[in-house]
Design an enzyme around this catalytic site. Structure first.
Site, PDB file in Angstrom:
ATOM      1  N   TYR A   1     -17.412  30.537 -27.042  1.00 19.85           N
ATOM      2  CA  TYR A   1     -16.236  30.213 -26.231  1.00 19.85           C
ATOM      3  C   TYR A   1     -15.484  29.013 -26.836  1.00 19.85           C
ATOM      4  O   TYR A   1     -14.262  29.046 -27.003  1.00 19.85           O
ATOM      5  CB  TYR A   1     -16.631  29.921 -24.768  1.00 19.85           C
TER       6      TYR A   1
ATOM      7  N   ARG B   1     -16.962  15.676 -19.936  1.00 13.79           N
ATOM      8  CA  ARG B   1     -16.205  14.684 -19.154  1.00 13.79           C
ATOM      9  C   ARG B   1     -15.576  15.304 -17.905  1.00 13.79           C
ATOM     10  O   ARG B   1     -15.521  14.680 -16.849  1.00 13.79           O
ATOM     11  CB  ARG B   1     -15.118  14.096 -20.068  1.00 13.79           C
TER      12      ARG B   1
ATOM     13  N   ARG C   1     -14.131  26.272 -12.261  1.00 12.33           N
ATOM     14  CA  ARG C   1     -14.195  26.699 -13.667  1.00 12.33           C
ATOM     15  C   ARG C   1     -15.533  26.204 -14.190  1.00 12.33           C
ATOM     16  O   ARG C   1     -15.880  25.034 -13.989  1.00 12.33           O
ATOM     17  CB  ARG C   1     -13.051  26.070 -14.457  1.00 12.33           C
TER      18      ARG C   1
ATOM     19  N   PHE D   1      -4.331  11.249 -38.252  1.00  3.62           N
ATOM     20  CA  PHE D   1      -4.082  12.250 -37.206  1.00  3.62           C
ATOM     21  C   PHE D   1      -5.399  12.894 -36.752  1.00  3.62           C
ATOM     22  O   PHE D   1      -5.614  13.121 -35.560  1.00  3.62           O
ATOM     23  CB  PHE D   1      -3.105  13.307 -37.751  1.00  3.62           C
TER      24      PHE D   1
HETATM   25  C1  IN0 Z   1      -5.817  19.359 -30.894  1.00  8.50           C
HETATM   26  C2  IN0 Z   1      -6.768  18.226 -31.209  1.00  8.50           C
HETATM   27  C3  IN0 Z   1      -6.846  17.826 -32.668  1.00  8.50           C
HETATM   28  C4  IN0 Z   1      -6.113  16.779 -33.146  1.00  8.50           C
HETATM   29  C5  IN0 Z   1      -6.223  16.380 -34.481  1.00  8.50           C
HETATM   30  C6  IN0 Z   1      -7.039  17.058 -35.364  1.00  8.50           C
HETATM   31  C7  IN0 Z   1      -7.810  18.122 -34.910  1.00  8.50           C
HETATM   32  C8  IN0 Z   1      -8.660  18.822 -35.806  1.00  8.50           C
HETATM   33  C9  IN0 Z   1      -9.397  19.875 -35.365  1.00  8.50           C
HETATM   34  C10 IN0 Z   1      -9.312  20.306 -34.027  1.00  8.50           C
HETATM   35  C11 IN0 Z   1      -8.491  19.636 -33.150  1.00  8.50           C
HETATM   36  C12 IN0 Z   1      -7.721  18.546 -33.551  1.00  8.50           C
HETATM   37  O1  IN0 Z   1      -6.524  17.060 -30.459  1.00  8.50           O
HETATM   38  C13 IN0 Z   1      -6.109  17.161 -29.118  1.00  8.50           C
HETATM   39  C14 IN0 Z   1      -6.123  15.784 -28.475  1.00  8.50           C
HETATM   40  C15 IN0 Z   1      -5.454  15.797 -27.104  1.00  8.50           C
HETATM   41  O2  IN0 Z   1      -4.733  16.680 -26.757  1.00  8.50           O
HETATM   42  N1  IN0 Z   1      -5.731  14.797 -26.304  1.00  8.50           N
HETATM   43  C16 IN0 Z   1      -5.288  14.686 -24.931  1.00  8.50           C
HETATM   44  C17 IN0 Z   1      -6.219  13.795 -24.219  1.00  8.50           C
HETATM   45  C18 IN0 Z   1      -7.277  14.463 -23.471  1.00  8.50           C
HETATM   46  O3  IN0 Z   1      -8.091  13.719 -22.948  1.00  8.50           O
HETATM   47  O4  IN0 Z   1      -7.295  15.696 -23.359  1.00  8.50           O
HETATM   48  C19 IN0 Z   1      -3.933  14.028 -24.813  1.00  8.50           C
HETATM   49  O5  IN0 Z   1      -3.427  14.078 -23.662  1.00  8.50           O
HETATM   50  O6  IN0 Z   1      -3.388  13.467 -25.735  1.00  8.50           O
HETATM   51  C20 IN0 Z   1      -6.916  18.167 -28.332  1.00  8.50           C
HETATM   52  O7  IN0 Z   1      -7.659  17.795 -27.431  1.00  8.50           O
HETATM   53  N2  IN0 Z   1      -6.756  19.505 -28.619  1.00  8.50           N
HETATM   54  C21 IN0 Z   1      -5.878  19.970 -29.626  1.00  8.50           C
HETATM   55  C22 IN0 Z   1      -5.047  21.062 -29.330  1.00  8.50           C
HETATM   56  C23 IN0 Z   1      -4.117  21.500 -30.263  1.00  8.50           C
HETATM   57  C24 IN0 Z   1      -4.038  20.834 -31.483  1.00  8.50           C
HETATM   58 CL1  IN0 Z   1      -2.845  21.364 -32.597  1.00  8.50          CL
HETATM   59  C25 IN0 Z   1      -4.867  19.763 -31.812  1.00  8.50           C
HETATM   60  C26 IN0 Z   1      -7.414  20.505 -27.750  1.00  8.50           C
HETATM   61  C27 IN0 Z   1      -8.787  21.055 -28.211  1.00  8.50           C
HETATM   62  C28 IN0 Z   1      -9.119  22.231 -27.294  1.00  8.50           C
HETATM   63  C29 IN0 Z   1      -9.886  20.026 -28.065  1.00  8.50           C
HETATM   64  C30 IN0 Z   1      -8.761  21.529 -29.657  1.00  8.50           C
END
Ligand code: IN0
Length: 413
Positions: free
Chosen positions: A168, A212, A225, A285
């Site tokens: 998942y 969390r 969920r 990043f």
């Molecule tokens: C992310 C990731 C993310 C960022 C940078 C490099 C990455 C490399 C591999 C995989 C994921 C990577 O970062 C975000 C961060 C985020 O959204 N933070 C939230 C805070 C929070 O507490 O949720 C915010 O409000 O800023 C992330 O969580 N995800 C994500 C989604 C799309 C992209 Cl393009 C990058 C989501 C997830 C499901 C953990 C991958």
């Protein structure tokens, strides 16, 4: 704690917090003037807290591609999350989503608050997507296709085993890692990372979120969920929701520690992935969310508050991470510090103590063997409550303001 209270307790946070505030203002001022790009970037600010700032690290072309990738995935997530959509409607949408992104006329209303706006105006995201270079479009399409199919598979399937949990998390987060690695490669700035390492980057973040967000997810209305795998929680309680009841606190914390130990398994892959990055902006990043994840795991570990309310890194510590993560030495330093903090929290009576400790020792060993631990400013375990230079600066500022004010009123009289 109120923000003023937090600053009094951690005066060190003030400078990075002010810097972060200024960066946020600067980023919001830079929102492009074309309506579709303007919509995408202002949406990004609304649906994410720190991501919108972290993405500012990237050069324009890659930043635009990542921004669209993020919004497309958020939209897909909105469909998956909306419990009011019937399964027979939802599944075909998830499976066809990768085609909808090419269609400016496609539209489906669902979600709430800012997500409702995102869905309602999705044609603006499509318009921006169609302006990206072909190789970026293909990477986004491929991942959206695979993620939509994976989400559809899990609509009627519960997360039973640890393998299900990894599967998942692969669909909803590991694939994001694979997609980002493809975008970095397409930008010409990075070699293509191995899929297993990219996958671990996503899994480490997602598993941290799942841990969390236990309470928020279990209390979701109209339906809970549930992402914690039965194979883990069934060792401690009969039903997943039992973890939130006070009489089960001891078992709940043991289960939580088991989940954290499981997440820690990905830390070394993440360190390897980050140490292979060559471009400074891509590195930052990637590194900032990873440090926040291990920091969150350290705060959640052995902490019954996860079952009572929200446990998050304080804003000031997040600001510090954003401000001070520059090089791979900073990442090894932060991972080492948080692994040490976790180590100090392990209770030898915890059923998984040995396993947890061996994971932590392995992480510390990797950090030590990098040979970079001395070349950094340690910001997490350094005594944070010394009223040092920050307080002096505040006092000087306050006195200057008071002095300027009193001399101005004196002159006007
Ligand atoms: C992310 C990731 C993310 C960022 C940078 C490099 C990455 C490399 C591999 C995989 C994921 C990577 O970062 C975000 C961060 C985020 O959204 N933070 C939230 C805070 C929070 O507490 O949720 C915010 O409000 O800023 C992330 O969580 N995800 C994500 C989604 C799309 C992209 Cl393009 C990058 C989501 C997830 C499901 C953990 C991958």
């Amino acid at each position: 704690m109120g923000s003023l209270g937090a600053i009094v307790k951690h005066p060190d946070d003030l400078y990075p917090l002010l810097k972060l505030k200024m960066a946020a203002r600067h980023a919001e001022k830079q929102i492009p003037s074309e309506p579709h790009w303007g919509f995408c970037y202002s949406m990004l600010h609304k649906v994410s807290r720190s991501f919108a700032l972290v993405i500012q690290q990237l050069d324009t072309d890659l930043r635009n591609a990542v921004c669209i990738f993020y919004l497309v995935l958020r939209a897909l997530d909105t469909v998956e999350d909306d419990t009011s959509i019937a399964t027979e409607v939802k599944v075909p949408i998830l499976k066809a989503f990768h085609r909808h992104i090419y269609d400016r006329d496609w539209h489906f209303s669902c979600g709430t608050k800012e997500y409702k706006v995102l869905m309602g105006q999705f044609h603006l995201v499509s318009t921006a997507f169609l302006e990206l270079a072909k190789n970026y479009q293909e990477a986004i399409e491929d991942i959206t296709d695979r993620m939509g199919a994976g989400m559809a598979k899990f609509i009627c399937k519960e997360v039973e085993t640890i393998d299900d949990y990894d599967e998942y998390c692969h669909y909803v987060a590991g694939l994001v890692g694979l997609g980002l690695s493809k975008l970095f490669h397409a930008s010409g700035k990075e070699n293509l990372a191995a899929d297993s390492l990219s996958n671990s980057m996503g899994l480490f973040l997602q598993k941290t979120n799942i841990i969390r967000d236990y309470l928020e997810d279990i209390n979701e209305i109209p339906k809970s969920r549930m992402f914690w795998p039965r194979q883990i929680w069934s060792k401690y309680v009969n039903k997943l929701e039992d973890l939130k009841y006070e009489e089960n606190s001891v078992k709940a914390v043991q289960c939580l520690n088991d989940m954290v130990t499981n997440a820690l398994m990905h830390a070394e892959d993440c360190l390897k992935y980050m140490s292979d990055l060559r471009d400074d902006s891509i590195f930052r990043f990637c590194a900032i969310p990873q440090i926040m994840a291990i920091g969150t795991l350290a705060i959640c570990y052995n902490n019954v508050e996860v079952f009572r309310g929200v446990v998050k890194m304080r804003r000031g510590l997040t600001a510090k991470v954003i401000d001070r993560t520059k090089t791979i030495a900073d990442v090894y330093g932060a991972f080492f510090d948080f692994a040490s903090m976790l180590e100090s929290k392990v209770d030898k009576n915890d059923p998984n103590a040995t396993k947890t400790l061996s994971r932590l020792v392995a992480i510390q060993k990797t950090c030590r063997e990098s040979g970079l631990l001395n070349k950094r400013k340690s910001y997490i375990l350094r005594k944070e409550n010394g009223y040092g230079s920050t307080l002096i600066i505040i006092l000087v500022l306050l006195f200057s303001i008071m002095f300027a004010y009193s001399s101005a009123t004196r002159h006007s009289n």
